[in-house]
Design an enzyme around this catalytic site. Sequence first.
Site, mmCIF file in Angstrom:
data_model
loop_
_atom_site.group_PDB
_atom_site.id
_atom_site.type_symbol
_atom_site.label_atom_id
_atom_site.label_comp_id
_atom_site.label_asym_id
_atom_site.label_seq_id
_atom_site.Cartn_x
_atom_site.Cartn_y
_atom_site.Cartn_z
ATOM 1 C CG ASP A 1 41.023 70.986 7.430
ATOM 2 O OD1 ASP A 1 42.072 71.836 7.846
ATOM 3 O OD2 ASP A 1 40.196 71.205 6.525
ATOM 4 C CD GLU B 1 42.648 73.698 10.689
ATOM 5 O OE1 GLU B 1 43.540 74.940 10.615
ATOM 6 O OE2 GLU B 1 41.557 73.828 10.419
#
Length: 712
Positions: free
Chosen positions: A351, A388
């Site tokens: 993330d 990401e």
Amino acid sequence: MSANVPLEERDLPTMPGVKLGREGTRFAVYSRHATAIDLCLYDPDDATRETARVRMQRGENDLWHATVRGAGPGTLYGYRAQGPWQPVHTMRFNPHKLLLDPYARAIHGKPDAAENMLSVPDPQHPPGSIDNGATALKSVVIDESFDWSGDTAPQVPWRDTVICEMHVKGFTQTHPQVPAHLRGTYAGLAHPAVTGYLRDLGITSVQLLPVQQHLDDAFLLDKNLTNYWGYNTIGFFAPHNTYAAASDPQVQVREFKAMVKALHAAGIEVILDVVYNHTAEGDENGPMLMFRGLDDYGYYRHYYGASGASYHNMTGCGNSVDSASVCGLRLIMDSLRYWVTEMHVDGFRFDLAVTVARNETHSFHPQSQLLSAVTQDPVLSRVKLIAEAWDISRMDSYQVGQFPKPWRELNGKYRDTVRGWWRGDPGSTAEFSKRLCGSQDIFSWNHRSPQASLNFLTSHDGFTLLDLVSYERKHNEANGEGNRDGDDSNHSTNCGVEGSTTDPQINEIRTRLRRGMIATMFCSLGVPFLTAGDERGRTQRGNNNAYCQDSEISWLDWSTCDEDMLEFTRRITTFRREHSALRRCTYFNGNPNHASGLPDVSWLEGDGTLLCHEEWHNPDRRHFGALLGADDSSTKPLLLLFNNGTQSHPFVLPGTKDTVWQIAFDTALNPAFPTGKAPQFTGAQTYPLQDRSMACLTHISGQCDEIEPKVC
């Protein structure tokens, strides 16, 4: 219990955490700036009762340690750190607060942001004097033994990988074939009805939303909501306890391992969505749980202004973990290795990976400390690594295409381009073809293959696929933020009516668009990334930021299903698996293929001739074709036809009357894949390419040199 005498030098701990031994259990925790640390032990049967307190000794490399006889598996514990209270100099020690072990294998207690966790009324006040030892979350000593016999990692090559993103709880919470007491748990995800469904769907790898122990934010609890997605970590080694069917922390850890083992037995990899970019401690007003009380300076990124130190907030969550510091980098690396070696997971999706890829000056760099460490690590360099490739708030926050080998990246440009093209955005055809071909313009500059691109249409963050063609605007009222949260730029369309409708014509358009987008994804070079439920027609009723919705809004509803869409998705995953041209590891270059004599890709006008360069950027272009030459002598050329317009376009097929083409699928038809004998067409014959649809035809017979398109 009694503390051991000081350890001999040869027995000093070399890493943080808990180690079970014959002489007792050894506890070690890192802090460079603490002046003293106490280990506090609690009764497993009464977590409010402290049973012993041991003053820890400072050893090498700022590791504080103590060994306790009788502190076996199940023992609850925490730390109290003493030191200066100087927030302007990043010193926030408060011995009144019981701190979690950053290396704890399990966490006991209700993971909510209780008021007793707060250290101060506000950053300008002295540390609070309320002792929270009785009610604080506790770390748990775990016996990590487990019977892994028979477990084999699937080790699916990237070219064959099909990822399905899902939430552990949401995927099985309403599943009728999973026993009620197992729904929404690790054990529920391991159920044969679930693993069988995923295998039949063609999924090779599940990507689980965060399963590391997280905290529910106080502002959400005040609104009777929770941090459902889980991007709020407090336990980097601990499975989230409320996702377990078992209440005993020992059993919870084993339940997670059993889930991994069951998915592996079904040939399915387990990829974890991990949050190392920030913690649930938030900004200066947040709770004191672990890093802040143990060594705020070492674990977090700071900047210094006129009023002293403040947290760098590249994450939007109040703080950013310093992955360039010795202790921050070590914790992340140790955590990753633990989940691979002890929990047997197969990879990670990071993330806001740009935050953890920042160096000591807080700038993104492809050779930053973490990226370099992972790349050379003998364990981590061999698992699936997905970035990401963005964070927020800085000039260098968007870094799609910039990560080094062996990293793969979620391709946000793919998502936006494919959505926009199928919506009918003018002038997007050239960009669409680049994404179809593996985004060579983004990834090839540093010699990365098409498999560097994770091609996704939707994810947990945003509209579902059905909502993408049903809503032009977000509808996040249930989140209690006045519909101000969530992205306003979704590249979506409602096809004429906002939300659900009984209008058959609109529903037909929506069905075609969904099939077209799914077919595009599975026929694109790169790695297909499916969001769980899109294959069944799942809706969030227009909510594009359901991070706080532990409810029917987010759960997969197993009582209803778009059976046609489900069958189409099953067939398209099989189709991709059967055609190596769609899974190639090199980019198209237009050179003739040795098997067919055809270029590996040719682009076609509607009249069957070559699509000229200047025509790519015609804003009125609505249809085109892609002829893929065979990879080898055992495969056949494929013809992909695309039409995002509102009108049908008869498409002249390449070849002569001796050429035979056979329909593989047509997203305008129901069923899209022929159930009986597939219709056939001859070369130079017109194919009825319908509006808002994609068709694929396979070359059955005829000379390959006769189907090579000619210049008009």
